[in-house]
Design a protein around this motif. Structure first.
Motif, PDB file in Angstrom:
ATOM      1  N   ILE A 159       0.842  -1.202   0.000  1.00 38.77           N
ATOM      2  CA  ILE A 159       0.000   0.000   0.000  1.00 38.77           C
ATOM      3  C   ILE A 159       0.875   1.249   0.000  1.00 38.77           C
ATOM      4  O   ILE A 159       0.611   2.215  -0.723  1.00 38.77           O
ATOM      5  N   HIS A 160       1.936   1.221   0.793  1.00 35.06           N
ATOM      6  CA  HIS A 160       2.850   2.372   0.829  1.00 35.06           C
ATOM      7  C   HIS A 160       3.439   2.634  -0.554  1.00 35.06           C
ATOM      8  O   HIS A 160       3.527   3.788  -1.003  1.00 35.06           O
ATOM      9  N   ALA A 161       3.829   1.563  -1.240  1.00 34.43           N
ATOM     10  CA  ALA A 161       4.415   1.718  -2.576  1.00 34.43           C
ATOM     11  C   ALA A 161       3.414   2.331  -3.549  1.00 34.43           C
ATOM     12  O   ALA A 161       3.775   3.159  -4.397  1.00 34.43           O
ATOM     13  N   GLN A 162       2.151   1.937  -3.425  1.00 33.56           N
ATOM     14  CA  GLN A 162       1.120   2.499  -4.296  1.00 33.56           C
ATOM     15  C   GLN A 162       0.953   3.998  -4.054  1.00 33.56           C
ATOM     16  O   GLN A 162       0.777   4.780  -4.995  1.00 33.56           O
ATOM     17  N   VAL A 173       3.262   6.102  -2.713  1.00 34.37           N
ATOM     18  CA  VAL A 173       4.480   6.811  -3.100  1.00 34.37           C
ATOM     19  C   VAL A 173       4.617   6.887  -4.619  1.00 34.37           C
ATOM     20  O   VAL A 173       5.161   7.862  -5.159  1.00 34.37           O
ATOM     21  N   SER A 174       4.108   5.882  -5.327  1.00 33.42           N
ATOM     22  CA  SER A 174       4.248   5.870  -6.789  1.00 33.42           C
ATOM     23  C   SER A 174       3.520   7.038  -7.440  1.00 33.42           C
ATOM     24  O   SER A 174       3.807   7.397  -8.581  1.00 33.42           O
ATOM     25  N   HIS A 219       8.648  18.793  -3.459  1.00 32.82           N
ATOM     26  CA  HIS A 219       7.780  19.204  -2.361  1.00 32.82           C
ATOM     27  C   HIS A 219       6.333  18.737  -2.570  1.00 32.82           C
ATOM     28  O   HIS A 219       5.450  19.094  -1.808  1.00 32.82           O
ATOM     29  N   GLY A 220       6.093  17.932  -3.594  1.00 27.03           N
ATOM     30  CA  GLY A 220       4.736  17.469  -3.864  1.00 27.03           C
ATOM     31  C   GLY A 220       4.218  16.552  -2.766  1.00 27.03           C
ATOM     32  O   GLY A 220       4.988  15.870  -2.088  1.00 27.03           O
ATOM     33  N   ILE A 221       2.911  16.525  -2.589  1.00 28.53           N
ATOM     34  CA  ILE A 221       2.271  15.703  -1.555  1.00 28.53           C
ATOM     35  C   ILE A 221       1.722  14.436  -2.198  1.00 28.53           C
ATOM     36  O   ILE A 221       0.972  14.496  -3.173  1.00 28.53           O
ATOM     37  N   GLU A 222       2.120  13.275  -1.650  1.00 21.01           N
ATOM     38  CA  GLU A 222       1.659  12.008  -2.220  1.00 21.01           C
ATOM     39  C   GLU A 222       0.188  11.752  -1.926  1.00 21.01           C
ATOM     40  O   GLU A 222      -0.560  11.261  -2.765  1.00 21.01           O
ATOM     41  N   LEU A 223      -0.230  12.062  -0.713  1.00 22.91           N
ATOM     42  CA  LEU A 223      -1.594  11.742  -0.285  1.00 22.91           C
ATOM     43  C   LEU A 223      -2.219  12.993   0.324  1.00 22.91           C
ATOM     44  O   LEU A 223      -1.843  13.413   1.414  1.00 22.91           O
TER      45      LEU A 223
END
Length: 230
Positions: A86-89, A91-92, A100-104
């Motif tokens: 789930i973390h990899a999904q 972060v991808s 500085h972009g936000i993943e979630l």
């Protein structure tokens, strides 16, 4: 799709899962591509003698939600643990984003509150320094032995214990929950105890630092309470 369960159902009266239930649930979820989420707000941080109920039952969920015990209840704090997959999904999704972009894009007004973070770090340090999870595991049998002595009362329908938790079902009276309400009132006003009830069930979850002497004192006061209710 997802399935969310408590490894031990605390809010319904300390109900441990049938043998093999969580393993079977894990197998079904894996086979059908369903996420398995453990709600460990109650069972996490030593309540069952291990860091999480997932470890107690040797079942690995895809996500774990936690709160309460992470700060010993001193300051509100909750969190979510996720699997590597789930973390990899998450972060991808950074592909093409600046550093500085936000993943979630997800958060609450009080996310990362400094006081809550400090309380959480201090609590986790104490768990490790005082080996409290192992202490809870060592007290499981003395706790169970003491609590089950209360089965002698006719008012007691069933007793369940696991880790440092217990559920004592009381014989109901005229309306559901009335006996439980009598119990919590009498415990507080007459017997100097704070107990939690769910319906007509007394639910107990003592601090992990409780001693065998204090367990005996608690059970003696519960005995007086049950005598009064009978």
């Amino acid at each position: 799709a997802a399935v969310i369960v408590e490894p031990v159902a605390g809010s319904t009266g300390v109900l441990a899962p049938p043998k093999g239930y969580l393993e079977r649930l894990r197998d079904i979820c894996t086979r059908h591509g369903i996420l398995l989420i453990f709600d460990e707000v109650i069972t996490g941080f030593g309540r069952l003698g291990s860091a999480f109920g997932a470890m107690r039952f040797s079942v690995t969920p895809d996500m774990i939600t936690f709160a309460k015990g992470v700060t010993n209840g001193a300051v509100p704090l909750g969190g979510v643990l996720v699997s590597d997959e789930i973390h990899a999904q998450i972060v991808s999704t950074r592909t093409g984003l600046p550093d500085h972009g936000i993943e979630l894009f997800h958060g609450y007004t009080y996310s990362g509150h400094p006081l809550a973070m400090a309380a959480g770090e201090a609590t986790l340090d104490l768990y490790a320094q005082e080996d409290l999870f192992a202490r809870a595991a060592a007290l499981e049998n003395p706790w169970a032995d003491a609590i089950h002595t209360l089965s002698e009362f006719g008012i007691v329908r069933d007793i369940r214990t696991i880790g440092l938790a217990a559920g004592i079902d009381l014989e109901p009276v005229a309306s559901p929950g009335a006996r439980g309400f009598q119990a919590v009132q009498s415990a507080f006003h007459t017997h100097d105890m704070m107990i939690r009830i769910t319906g007509d069930t007394i639910a107990l979850s003592p601090p992990l630092i409780i001693s065998e002497t204090e367990i005996a004192l608690l059970v003696e006061r519960l005995r007086r309470l049950l005598q009064q209710l009978e």
